[in-house]
Design a protein around this motif. Structure first.
Motif, PDB file in Angstrom:
ATOM      1  N   LEU A   1       0.825  -1.210   0.000  1.00 24.38           N
ATOM      2  CA  LEU A   1       0.000   0.000   0.000  1.00 24.38           C
ATOM      3  C   LEU A   1       0.858   1.258   0.000  1.00 24.38           C
ATOM      4  O   LEU A   1       1.824   1.378   0.749  1.00 24.38           O
ATOM      5  CB  LEU A   1      -0.905   0.027   1.230  1.00 24.38           C
ATOM      6  N   GLY A   2       0.488   2.196  -0.851  1.00 18.32           N
ATOM      7  CA  GLY A   2       1.060   3.538  -0.820  1.00 18.32           C
ATOM      8  C   GLY A   2      -0.084   4.533  -0.792  1.00 18.32           C
ATOM      9  O   GLY A   2      -1.121   4.303  -1.414  1.00 18.32           O
ATOM     10  N   ILE A   3       0.070   5.607  -0.054  1.00 19.92           N
ATOM     11  CA  ILE A   3      -0.966   6.647   0.019  1.00 19.92           C
ATOM     12  C   ILE A   3      -0.428   7.891  -0.673  1.00 19.92           C
ATOM     13  O   ILE A   3       0.669   8.364  -0.356  1.00 19.92           O
ATOM     14  CB  ILE A   3      -1.349   6.948   1.473  1.00 19.92           C
ATOM     15  N   ASP A   4      -1.195   8.409  -1.593  1.00 19.10           N
ATOM     16  CA  ASP A   4      -0.730   9.505  -2.450  1.00 19.10           C
ATOM     17  C   ASP A   4      -0.829  10.851  -1.726  1.00 19.10           C
ATOM     18  O   ASP A   4      -1.576  11.750  -2.125  1.00 19.10           O
ATOM     19  CB  ASP A   4      -1.554   9.525  -3.730  1.00 19.10           C
ATOM     20  N   ALA A   5      -0.068  10.986  -0.654  1.00 17.83           N
ATOM     21  CA  ALA A   5      -0.026  12.223   0.129  1.00 17.83           C
ATOM     22  C   ALA A   5       1.240  12.212   0.970  1.00 17.83           C
ATOM     23  O   ALA A   5       1.783  11.161   1.291  1.00 17.83           O
ATOM     24  CB  ALA A   5      -1.263  12.349   1.018  1.00 17.83           C
ATOM     25  N   SER A   6       1.722  13.409   1.318  1.00 18.01           N
ATOM     26  CA  SER A   6       2.930  13.512   2.132  1.00 18.01           C
ATOM     27  C   SER A   6       2.559  13.611   3.601  1.00 18.01           C
ATOM     28  O   SER A   6       1.429  13.966   3.959  1.00 18.01           O
ATOM     29  CB  SER A   6       3.742  14.737   1.713  1.00 18.01           C
ATOM     30  N   GLY A   7       3.541  13.289   4.466  1.00 12.37           N
ATOM     31  CA  GLY A   7       3.304  13.402   5.901  1.00 12.37           C
ATOM     32  C   GLY A   7       3.644  12.125   6.635  1.00 12.37           C
ATOM     33  O   GLY A   7       3.430  11.018   6.125  1.00 12.37           O
ATOM     34  N   LEU A   8       4.182  12.262   7.845  1.00 15.37           N
ATOM     35  CA  LEU A   8       4.573  11.097   8.645  1.00 15.37           C
ATOM     36  C   LEU A   8       3.389  10.213   8.994  1.00 15.37           C
ATOM     37  O   LEU A   8       3.515   8.998   9.095  1.00 15.37           O
ATOM     38  CB  LEU A   8       5.272  11.572   9.928  1.00 15.37           C
ATOM     39  N   GLY A   9       2.228  10.832   9.206  1.00 20.01           N
ATOM     40  CA  GLY A   9       1.046  10.052   9.545  1.00 20.01           C
ATOM     41  C   GLY A   9       0.676   9.078   8.442  1.00 20.01           C
ATOM     42  O   GLY A   9       0.326   7.913   8.713  1.00 20.01           O
ATOM     43  N   PHE A  10       0.767   9.517   7.199  1.00 16.90           N
ATOM     44  CA  PHE A  10       0.458   8.632   6.069  1.00 16.90           C
ATOM     45  C   PHE A  10       1.512   7.531   5.930  1.00 16.90           C
ATOM     46  O   PHE A  10       1.188   6.388   5.604  1.00 16.90           O
ATOM     47  CB  PHE A  10       0.365   9.436   4.775  1.00 16.90           C
ATOM     48  N   ARG A  11       2.781   7.880   6.192  1.00 16.50           N
ATOM     49  CA  ARG A  11       3.824   6.855   6.102  1.00 16.50           C
ATOM     50  C   ARG A  11       3.616   5.797   7.196  1.00 16.50           C
ATOM     51  O   ARG A  11       3.820   4.603   6.964  1.00 16.50           O
ATOM     52  CB  ARG A  11       5.211   7.495   6.252  1.00 16.50           C
ATOM     53  N   ALA A  12       3.216   6.235   8.382  1.00 17.23           N
ATOM     54  CA  ALA A  12       2.951   5.287   9.464  1.00 17.23           C
ATOM     55  C   ALA A  12       1.778   4.379   9.113  1.00 17.23           C
ATOM     56  O   ALA A  12       1.807   3.169   9.380  1.00 17.23           O
ATOM     57  CB  ALA A  12       2.674   6.036  10.763  1.00 17.23           C
ATOM     58  N   THR A  13       0.747   4.964   8.507  1.00 13.48           N
ATOM     59  CA  THR A  13      -0.416   4.170   8.085  1.00 13.48           C
ATOM     60  C   THR A  13      -0.009   3.117   7.061  1.00 13.48           C
ATOM     61  O   THR A  13      -0.448   1.960   7.132  1.00 13.48           O
ATOM     62  CB  THR A  13      -1.492   5.099   7.486  1.00 13.48           C
ATOM     63  N   GLU A  14       0.848   3.505   6.124  1.00 12.83           N
ATOM     64  CA  GLU A  14       1.347   2.540   5.142  1.00 12.83           C
ATOM     65  C   GLU A  14       2.096   1.405   5.825  1.00 12.83           C
ATOM     66  O   GLU A  14       1.900   0.227   5.502  1.00 12.83           O
ATOM     67  CB  GLU A  14       2.290   3.238   4.159  1.00 12.83           C
ATOM     68  N   MET A  15       2.962   1.745   6.757  1.00 15.13           N
ATOM     69  CA  MET A  15       3.771   0.731   7.442  1.00 15.13           C
ATOM     70  C   MET A  15       2.891  -0.267   8.179  1.00 15.13           C
ATOM     71  O   MET A  15       3.120  -1.484   8.129  1.00 15.13           O
ATOM     72  CB  MET A  15       4.750   1.403   8.412  1.00 15.13           C
ATOM     73  N   ILE A  16       1.873   0.233   8.857  1.00 12.37           N
ATOM     74  CA  ILE A  16       0.982  -0.655   9.609  1.00 12.37           C
ATOM     75  C   ILE A  16       0.223  -1.572   8.651  1.00 12.37           C
ATOM     76  O   ILE A  16       0.115  -2.784   8.871  1.00 12.37           O
ATOM     77  CB  ILE A  16      -0.002   0.175  10.464  1.00 12.37           C
TER      78      ILE A  16
END
Length: 470
Positions: free
Chosen positions: A330-345
């Motif tokens: 999964l990748g989320i098309d937006a910047s920000g640590l919160g989105f990166r954390a969501t991807e990791m989970i």
């Protein structure tokens, strides 16, 4: 030099270009006639089919670098070509005339369209690849003509940045002097020429080993057809980009619309892909699309998600490795640590628990999909339940590919990262606690504190029941 380094080297300097691949429709008795005398007409046609697919798959990576690829075909209708190679390619009839006339036409058309260098290649030379074409594109910066000589006296590639029609006149096409005559003509016209590596075409029985060697070199085992199925409902903003990124060799794209009232259907029609009409509901729409699919592999893609470059190669490699089903990361098309954390989970859940979601793009062997009855017709969690059914039927966990599908952040942006995370977890836990799917679907559409409390209450009842029985 590695493929990656070669791409970087040439991509820094090379102009964008149009690559025209010449081929004939693989009809028995009408292709590879010299070879057919030795191996038979049917085998010659199969060889023509396989070599064209091999050439296109080798050149397709150039698309991700901004170059344009078209198939210049002969001996078929457009519908026949789409049925063979999919709807993601640009097709142009070669037209009438001898080979020189047809090549000249391809170059003139390409220069008129793009005003960028045009590279014409045949499908008979297995050693043509993206690196070699990049070298030709780079050579067009410094030479009027770039040409790839073949051992039989012809050439497997010709490219130019300005149209020179006289170059193709009065050449003895089909003879062993084509290359020599072309070079003499270029010098007579005062054109500078860059000559590439000498390579062999596959025209005779003894040449087949060249193709076999080229296949072994990259571990190529053919191209199973992929059907990309996209359910839509009012997705006019996203669908064009989603369809563009779902192009590939031997890939068909099917949009199953559930009753859009915006311009979704108009946009899809302009993209020249298969559009079917279905009752509303993601599970229903995806099943409807699967009924029309011709591919051995089905790929279910959400309308607000974009596939990674080379998605088709990645899936086919998994297919060669005996996958049953799987998804991308999964990748989320937006910047920000919160989105990166969501991807990791999400990606950790997929990898370690074998529970990917539909926004990661589910790909599955068509027979296995049919064996489990397709997507369960439910108001929510159809992807979750399909994965469970596929896992049970196959006895395997899903394959999770490292490449990322980039999905829209719109739901997270609408409700907030934390809220969406907890809603998703409550829905899964609510499912295991026996909360009806109708209630969970309503909670997903309009997450409220009241409904969340009700689901938590059901969870507590389930927990207490288990504890009282312990």
């Amino acid at each position: 030099m590695s493929w990656t380094k070669s791409i970087k080297k040439y991509n820094k300097e090379a102009k964008m270009a149009r690559i025209a691949v010449f081929t004939k429709y693989p009809e028995s008795g009408k292709v590879k006639t010299r070879l057919a005398k030795d191996i038979g007409e049917d085998k010659a046609a199969r060889l023509q089919k396989e070599m064209t697919e091999f050439a296109l798959s080798n050149l397709w990576p150039l698309i991700s670098r901004g170059h344009k690829l078209e198939v210049r075909f002969d001996g078929a209708t457009l519908d026949q070509m789409i049925s063979w190679l999919g709807d993601g390619l640009e097709y142009v009839q070669q037209g009438d005339g001898e080979l020189g006339v047809r090549m000249a036409r391809a170059i003139a058309d390409g220069l008129k369209k793009d005003k960028e260098p045009v590279i014409v290649v045949g499908s008979d030379c297995p050693e043509i690849n993206a690196e070699l074409v990049l070298e030709a594109i780079e050579a067009c910066k410094h030479s009027d003509i770039v040409i790839g000589p073949a051992f039989d006296g012809g050439y497997y590639l010709i490219g130019m940045k300005n149209f020179e029609p006289d170059l193709f006149e009065h050449i003895t096409w089909g003879s062993s002097t084509v290359f020599e005559e072309t070079i003499r003509k270029a010098k007579k016209l005062g054109l500078s020429v860059c000559s590439l590596t000498l390579l062999k075409d596959v025209d005779r029985f003894g040449d087949i080993e060249i193709f076999d060697k080229a296949k072994r070199k990259i571990g190529w085992q053919g191209l199973p057809f992929i059907s990309v199925i996209i359910p839509t409902l009012n997705e006019e903003r996203n669908i064009a980009k989603t369809l563009e990124n779902a192009r590939g060799v031997k890939v068909e794209r099917i949009v199953a619309d559930g009753g859009s009232t915006d311009r979704t259907r108009d946009v899809v029609k302009k993209c020249n892909v298969k559009l079917i009409y279905s009752k509303k509901g993601r599970a229903v729409q995806q099943n409807a699309g699967a009924q029309y699919a011709k591919g051995k592999i089905l790929l279910f893609l959400h309308a607000d998600s974009s596939l990674p470059g080379g998605f088709d190669s990645a899936i086919r490699q998994a297919y060669v490795n005996n996958f049953s089903f799987g998804t991308f990361s999964l990748g989320i098309d937006a910047s920000g640590l919160g989105f990166r954390a969501t991807e990791m989970i999400a990606n950790a859940r997929s990898k370690y628990l074998g529970l990917p979601y539909g926004d990661q793009a589910i790909f599955v062997d068509k027979k296995l999909f049919e064996d489990v009855g397709g997507f369960p017709i439910v108001p929510i969690m159809e992807d979750f339940l399909l994965i469970k059914n596929l896992t049970k039927e196959s006895g395997n966990k899903p394959t999770i590919l490292p490449q990322k599908v980039m999905t829209s952040p719109r739901r997270w942006q609408q409700y907030g990262l934390c809220k969406v995370f907890f809603v998703n977890q409550l829905i899964i836990l609510g499912y295991y606690a026996g909360v009806s799917l109708e209630v969970l679907a309503e909670f997903y559409k309009k997450p409220s504190m009241q409904m969340g409390k009700a689901i938590v209450y059901e969870l507590l009842k389930k927990f207490l029941h288990i504890k009282n029985n312990a």
